[in-house]
Design an enzyme around this catalytic site. Structure first.
Site, PDB file in Angstrom:
ATOM      1  CE  LYS A 206      -3.967   2.004   2.393  1.00  0.00           C
ATOM      2  NZ  LYS A 206      -4.957   1.807   3.471  1.00  0.00           N
ATOM      3  N   GLY A 267      -5.789  -4.802   5.192  1.00  0.00           N
ATOM      4  CA  GLY A 267      -5.014  -5.753   4.405  1.00  0.00           C
ATOM      5  C   GLY A 267      -5.623  -7.139   4.343  1.00  0.00           C
ATOM      6  NE  ARG A 268      -7.662  -8.164  10.364  1.00  0.00           N
ATOM      7  CZ  ARG A 268      -7.117  -7.008  10.762  1.00  0.00           C
ATOM      8  NH1 ARG A 268      -6.001  -6.575  10.204  1.00  0.00           N
ATOM      9  NH2 ARG A 268      -7.695  -6.286  11.711  1.00  0.00           N
ATOM     10  CD  GLU A 353      -3.014  -8.501  10.971  1.00  0.00           C
ATOM     11  OE1 GLU A 353      -1.810  -8.826  11.019  1.00  0.00           O
ATOM     12  OE2 GLU A 353      -3.565  -8.091   9.934  1.00  0.00           O
ATOM     13  CG  HIS A 384      -2.897 -40.421   8.861  1.00  0.00           C
ATOM     14  ND1 HIS A 384      -2.765 -41.773   9.083  1.00  0.00           N
ATOM     15  CD2 HIS A 384      -3.988 -40.284   8.059  1.00  0.00           C
ATOM     16  CE1 HIS A 384      -3.711 -42.433   8.437  1.00  0.00           C
ATOM     17  NE2 HIS A 384      -4.468 -41.544   7.807  1.00  0.00           N
ATOM     18  CE  LYS A 512       4.547  -4.194   9.913  1.00  0.00           C
ATOM     19  NZ  LYS A 512       3.550  -3.479   9.091  1.00  0.00           N
TER      20      LYS A 512
END
Length: 547
Positions: A206, A267-268, A353, A384, A512
């Site tokens: 973005k 974003g998601r 999030e 399994h 970040k």
């Protein structure tokens, strides 16, 4: 005037939970022959059987009261109508506008956003079709064969998951690749086998400043220039999904090939817009339109269906019951279709999030546990691996079993086997097997009584472990769109009831910020920033690494 409040409903639910105790699902089914038929709902090509949850009619009545008193109807309207419900960032939440038909109106601050959405959608479609038909060629005149999406988080997980799910609808010439990890291994693996003359890169960021994405993009840029011998090749081999035209231009990308989006799309939640460019390239405009149509159909269902017949509302409330009253701290996603193997990872970001918060909208601490840990993979593989824990572990994790009714051509036996395993696992989790039943089976098989007594505790299953079974009529763009929108709205409903902001992610930011400081110090002879003793020692060890 009603005096019912969310807090009073929570108290009634807690009292109801204590009264219900450990009443077994087997008993609930035996006491009510209509349970399975009543506890199901169908919409938009999806069918949900929620009868294997540890709930009664009274449980559901109280949960629906909780939704109503939490203001769900009002918050739902506010979201769809463009109010700034993301209060910490003062933003509207309008990802649903990305899939609205061109004829509809969505106002944000008095301005209709749909024409802008449609304009970007049409630009994406035009570009994608030039690539798909072979008109867009690389620097040496050959058509594109490979597309590399460089992004991270929502710019990677959504498009990757959809492209994997819809591979049968893919263009026969185009191969899609996705790069998100910044460790250098993933981009190196892609570039090692790529042909520079026929590879197109999509840089999805973005702000066009995302460190991981830009690092991989510059690696790809240097690789291309080194083989093409001319920076002018960038314009034929790179496009951007971004809002930062200046940075995109500095990189060498023609801003005519930059596709934008808006701050009211998280974003998601962004695969429905320009971030979905890889999807359009793979399945075409018609396929992408069907994906949007399926999601929009679920939007309409979510807005219009009564809570007691509303797929997202019911799934959200059942999840809240499991988390806050049955103490489930995780949720398993088990799709019994290989094409959906990336769905659990996509839902991890969507759910955790969004609702992994400990503070309410008003800044006060939340009073109840919020987002569970989301995990899982394709169902047969899970059987399994981790299903042993689901059946006999000391805790429990509710499971969303996801199956597809339409079988692949020529794979009737495979499809029947997968579907049988899915249904059987849900039944086994519910029913269990008592030690007495196990002992009787072993005696009938001729085992000695001593051996029966020794083995019975190991072979017994408690059962009473809840699950949903969600069936898709078929796995196609429209039904996949409905499925993803279902989980989006499920997440929203839970956020409303818990009172959190599902649309910010401040917890991502601190890491970040600290990473930037650590990065400075890794490149220096000594630390420029203060660190704790452990972090300082790790940085020092990195500096001493073998070359």
């Amino acid at each position: 005037m009603s005096t019912t409040t969310p807090e009073s409903v929570w108290q009634r639910l807690a009292a109801h939970r204590a009264e219900l105790g450990e009443r077994h699902l087997n008993e609930l089914f035996e006491a009510d022959s209509t349970r399975a038929g009543r506890m199901q709902v169908e919409a938009c090509g999806l069918f949900l059987d929620y009868s294997k949850n540890r709930v009664t009619d009274e449980t559901l009545r109280l949960l629906l009261d909780l939704a109503k008193t939490s203001g769900l109807a009002q918050r739902r309207t506010a979201m769809f109508e463009g109010e700034r419900i993301n209060t910490t960032e003062q933003r509207a939440v309008l990802h649903t506008a990305l899939r609205r038909p061109a004829s509809e109106v969505v106002l944000l601050d008095g301005r209709d956003v749909v024409p802008d959405v449609v304009a970007v959608r049409e630009r994406v479609a035009r570009f994608a079709e030039t690539v798909r038909c072979g008109d867009w060629c690389g620097y040496d005149g050959r058509p594109i064969t490979d597309i590399v999406n460089i992004g991270i988080g929502g710019s990677d997980l959504g498009p990757l998951m959809v492209c994997e799910a819809l591979k049968p609808f893919a263009h026969p010439r185009l191969r899609l690749h996705f790069v998100s990890n910044v460790d250098g291994v993933q981009i190196d693996d892609v570039l090692r086998s790529a042909d520079p003359g026929t590879t197109l890169f999509i840089v999805a960021s973005k702000t066009f400043t995302t460190q991981e994405t830009l690092t991989n993009a510059h690696t790809a840029r240097a690789w291309l220039i080194g083989r093409a011998g001319d920076e002018a090749a960038i314009a034929r081999h790179f496009v951007a999904v971004s809002t930062n035209a200046e940075a995109v231009s500095r990189f060498g990308i023609d801003t005519a090939n930059m596709f934008g989006f808006w701050d009211w799309v998280g974003g998601r939640y962004s695969l429905w817009g320009a971030i979905g460019l890889p999807i359009v390239l793979q399945i075409g405009t018609q396929g992408f339109d069907a994906l949007l149509a399926g999601a929009h159909a679920m939007d309409v269902h979510f807005r219009e269906a009564p809570f007691e017949r509303n797929l997202p509302v019911l799934m959200a409330l059942l999840g809240i019951w499991n988390v806050d009253f049955l103490d489930a701290r995780s949720q398993v996603i088990a799709p019994y279709h290989q094409r959906l193997h990336r769905l659990p990872a996509f839902l991890q970001q969507l759910d955790m999030e969004s609702n992994g918060k400990s503070v309410r909208l008003d800044g006060t601490p939340v009073a109840h546990p919020t987002s569970p840990v989301i995990w899982g993979e394709t169902g047969i593989n899970g059987q399994h691996a981790y299903f042993q824990m689901l059946h006999q572990g000391t805790g429990f994790a509710p499971v969303d079993f996801i199956g597809v009714l339409a079988r692949p051509d020529g794979a009737e036996h495979h499809h029947r086997l997968a579907f049988a395993n899915m249904v059987a696992q849900a039944e086994a989790l519910m029913r269990g097997k008592s030690a007495d039943a196990v002992a009787a089976e072993m005696r009938a098989a001729g085992l000695a009584e001593e051996r029966v007594r020794a083995l019975a505790p190991h072979r017994a299953f408690p059962g009473n472990r809840p699950s949903n079974t969600l069936l898709l009529e078929r796995l196609d763009p429209r039904t996949l769109g409905a499925l993803l929108a279902l989980y989006e709205h499920r997440t929203f409903v839970q956020g409303v009831v818990w009172g959190v902001n599902s649309f910010d992610q401040w917890g991502v930011e601190l890491g970040k910020q600290l990473a930037a400081r650590v990065l400075d110090d890794l490149a220096a002879d000594q630390d420029r920033h203060p660190h704790d003793a452990s972090t300082a020692a790790l940085i020092a060890r990195y500096r001493r690494r073998p070359v």
